[in-house]
Design a protein around this motif. Structure first.
Motif, PDB file in Angstrom:
ATOM      1  N   ALA A  66      10.242  22.882  94.637  1.00 14.74           N
ATOM      2  CA  ALA A  66      11.364  23.256  95.506  1.00 14.74           C
ATOM      3  C   ALA A  66      11.891  22.042  96.274  1.00 14.74           C
ATOM      4  CB  ALA A  66      10.936  24.352  96.479  1.00 14.74           C
ATOM      5  N   LEU A  67      10.992  21.182  96.722  1.00 15.72           N
ATOM      6  CA  LEU A  67      11.408  19.994  97.475  1.00 15.72           C
ATOM      7  C   LEU A  67      12.211  19.021  96.613  1.00 15.72           C
ATOM      8  CD1 LEU A  67       8.172  19.342  99.542  1.00 15.72           C
ATOM      9  CD2 LEU A  67      10.436  19.837 100.481  1.00 15.72           C
ATOM     10  N   LEU A  68      11.957  19.018  95.310  1.00 16.86           N
ATOM     11  CA  LEU A  68      12.678  18.103  94.430  1.00 16.86           C
ATOM     12  C   LEU A  68      14.166  18.431  94.335  1.00 16.86           C
ATOM     13  CD1 LEU A  68      10.098  17.635  91.529  1.00 16.86           C
ATOM     14  CD2 LEU A  68      10.644  16.040  93.377  1.00 16.86           C
ATOM     15  N   ALA A  69      14.553  19.611  94.799  1.00 17.62           N
ATOM     16  CA  ALA A  69      15.970  19.992  94.778  1.00 17.62           C
ATOM     17  C   ALA A  69      16.618  19.823  96.151  1.00 17.62           C
ATOM     18  CB  ALA A  69      16.115  21.442  94.313  1.00 17.62           C
ATOM     19  N   THR A  70      15.918  19.188  97.087  1.00 17.71           N
ATOM     20  CA  THR A  70      16.445  19.021  98.443  1.00 17.71           C
ATOM     21  C   THR A  70      16.726  17.550  98.726  1.00 17.71           C
ATOM     22  OG1 THR A  70      14.293  18.644  99.491  1.00 17.71           O
ATOM     23  CG2 THR A  70      14.981  20.956  99.210  1.00 17.71           C
ATOM     24  N   ASP A  71      17.235  17.301  99.925  1.00 18.00           N
ATOM     25  CA  ASP A  71      17.490  15.928 100.352  1.00 18.00           C
ATOM     26  C   ASP A  71      16.195  15.127 100.535  1.00 18.00           C
ATOM     27  OD1 ASP A  71      20.204  16.356 100.353  1.00 18.00           O
ATOM     28  OD2 ASP A  71      20.319  16.794 102.494  1.00 18.00           O
ATOM     29  N   ALA A  72      15.076  15.815 100.617  1.00 22.53           N
ATOM     30  CA  ALA A  72      13.784  15.145 100.829  1.00 22.53           C
ATOM     31  C   ALA A  72      13.075  14.845  99.515  1.00 22.53           C
ATOM     32  CB  ALA A  72      12.896  16.013 101.712  1.00 22.53           C
ATOM     33  N   TRP A  73      13.774  14.916  98.398  1.00 19.84           N
ATOM     34  CA  TRP A  73      13.096  14.755  97.115  1.00 19.84           C
ATOM     35  C   TRP A  73      12.471  13.380  96.956  1.00 19.84           C
ATOM     36  CZ3 TRP A  73      13.984  11.878  92.624  1.00 19.84           C
ATOM     37  CH2 TRP A  73      15.154  11.122  92.582  1.00 19.84           C
ATOM     38  N   MET A  74      13.116  12.331  97.432  1.00 15.72           N
ATOM     39  CA  MET A  74      12.537  10.989  97.294  1.00 15.72           C
ATOM     40  C   MET A  74      11.259  10.848  98.117  1.00 15.72           C
ATOM     41  SD  MET A  74      13.907   9.061  95.071  1.00 15.72           S
ATOM     42  CE  MET A  74      13.304   7.441  95.518  1.00 15.72           C
ATOM     43  N   GLN A  75      11.259  11.440  99.303  1.00 18.02           N
ATOM     44  CA  GLN A  75      10.066  11.389 100.147  1.00 18.02           C
ATOM     45  C   GLN A  75       8.914  12.139  99.467  1.00 18.02           C
ATOM     46  OE1 GLN A  75      10.661  13.057 104.049  1.00 18.02           O
ATOM     47  NE2 GLN A  75       8.620  12.496 104.750  1.00 18.02           N
ATOM     48  N   ALA A  76       9.215  13.296  98.879  1.00 19.72           N
ATOM     49  CA  ALA A  76       8.188  14.064  98.177  1.00 19.72           C
ATOM     50  C   ALA A  76       7.692  13.283  96.962  1.00 19.72           C
ATOM     51  CB  ALA A  76       8.748  15.420  97.745  1.00 19.72           C
ATOM     52  N   GLU A 107       7.740   9.988  96.431  1.00 22.66           N
ATOM     53  CA  GLU A 107       6.943   8.831  96.846  1.00 22.66           C
ATOM     54  C   GLU A 107       5.552   9.242  97.308  1.00 22.66           C
ATOM     55  OE1 GLU A 107       9.362   6.863  99.758  1.00 22.66           O
ATOM     56  OE2 GLU A 107      10.871   6.294  98.270  1.00 22.66           O
ATOM     57  N   GLY A 108       5.477  10.362  98.016  1.00 21.64           N
ATOM     58  CA  GLY A 108       4.178  10.837  98.496  1.00 21.64           C
ATOM     59  C   GLY A 108       3.252  11.256  97.369  1.00 21.64           C
ATOM     60  N   ILE A 109       3.798  11.969  96.384  1.00 21.93           N
ATOM     61  CA  ILE A 109       2.979  12.399  95.247  1.00 21.93           C
ATOM     62  C   ILE A 109       2.542  11.200  94.416  1.00 21.93           C
ATOM     63  CG2 ILE A 109       3.025  13.680  93.059  1.00 21.93           C
ATOM     64  CD1 ILE A 109       2.629  15.458  95.506  1.00 21.93           C
ATOM     65  N   VAL A 110       3.455  10.264  94.208  1.00 20.72           N
ATOM     66  CA  VAL A 110       3.093   9.060  93.443  1.00 20.72           C
ATOM     67  C   VAL A 110       2.007   8.276  94.187  1.00 20.72           C
ATOM     68  CG1 VAL A 110       3.940   6.839  92.591  1.00 20.72           C
ATOM     69  CG2 VAL A 110       5.292   8.911  92.219  1.00 20.72           C
ATOM     70  N   ALA A 111       2.115   8.173  95.510  1.00 20.69           N
ATOM     71  CA  ALA A 111       1.080   7.475  96.292  1.00 20.69           C
ATOM     72  C   ALA A 111      -0.271   8.183  96.158  1.00 20.69           C
ATOM     73  CB  ALA A 111       1.500   7.394  97.757  1.00 20.69           C
ATOM     74  N   LEU A 120       2.852  17.609 102.065  1.00 19.48           N
ATOM     75  CA  LEU A 120       3.832  18.693 101.926  1.00 19.48           C
ATOM     76  C   LEU A 120       4.317  19.192 103.286  1.00 19.48           C
ATOM     77  CD1 LEU A 120       2.261  20.628  98.934  1.00 19.48           C
ATOM     78  CD2 LEU A 120       4.226  19.081  98.903  1.00 19.48           C
ATOM     79  N   ALA A 121       3.410  19.268 104.258  1.00 23.94           N
ATOM     80  CA  ALA A 121       3.810  19.684 105.605  1.00 23.94           C
ATOM     81  C   ALA A 121       4.776  18.674 106.214  1.00 23.94           C
ATOM     82  CB  ALA A 121       2.586  19.851 106.494  1.00 23.94           C
ATOM     83  N   GLU A 122       4.493  17.399 106.003  1.00 25.22           N
ATOM     84  CA  GLU A 122       5.360  16.338 106.540  1.00 25.22           C
ATOM     85  C   GLU A 122       6.754  16.398 105.913  1.00 25.22           C
ATOM     86  OE1 GLU A 122       5.553  11.634 105.783  1.00 25.22           O
ATOM     87  OE2 GLU A 122       3.644  12.345 106.614  1.00 25.22           O
TER      88      GLU A 122
END
Length: 135
Positions: free
Chosen positions: A13-23, A25-29, A94-96
């Motif tokens: 769901a986050l990948l379809a929002t404005d926060a997709w890059m943050q999500a 980067e976090g998963i890749v980290a 995910l909370a962040e």
């Protein structure tokens, strides 16, 4: 594992929002820390998932979106099985990311069912289609 179900769905769901890059980067980290050899693969998979998700939403394909969430649930289940510390970091990430979104863009929580039956009553709960035949 509740974090697997909610994590996969929330991530997609986050990948379809404005926060997709943050999500992303976090998963890749997270992968770089626990499975460094797969980090580049996960980066590509997240980008592909975003493209597929946007196409599915554009087509009104809810099944396609659910399939993408299940794909990520499987990936998360595998990485969590190796190291329980992943769960804590995933929840924090995910909370962040959710918290940084405007209220209108926050992914909805999963379904919550409540029922109360008395006497000879029956309750049927389902997260999807349900077919009941009583004779």
């Amino acid at each position: 594992m509740d974090i697997v179900d909610t994590g996969g769905s929330t991530l997609v769901a986050l990948l379809a929002t404005d926060a997709w890059m943050q999500a992303r980067e976090g998963i890749v980290a997270l992968w770089r820390r626990f499975r460094p050899t797969q980090a580049d693969e996960v980066t590509l998979a997240l980008d592909e998932t975003r493209e597929e998700l946007l196409a599915a939403r554009g087509d009104g394909d809810t099944q396609g979106e659910a399939d993408l969430a299940r794909d990520w649930q499987r990936r998360l289940r595998r990485i969590l099985a190796e190291d329980p510390e992943v769960a804590e970091q995933l929840e924090r990430l995910l909370a962040e990311v959710r918290g940084s979104l405007p209220e209108a863009e926050r992914p909805a929580p999963g379904p919550v069912f409540h029922t109360q039956v008395s006497g000879h009553g029956r309750a049927y709960l389902a997260g999807r289609d349900q077919h009941i035949t009583e004779r």
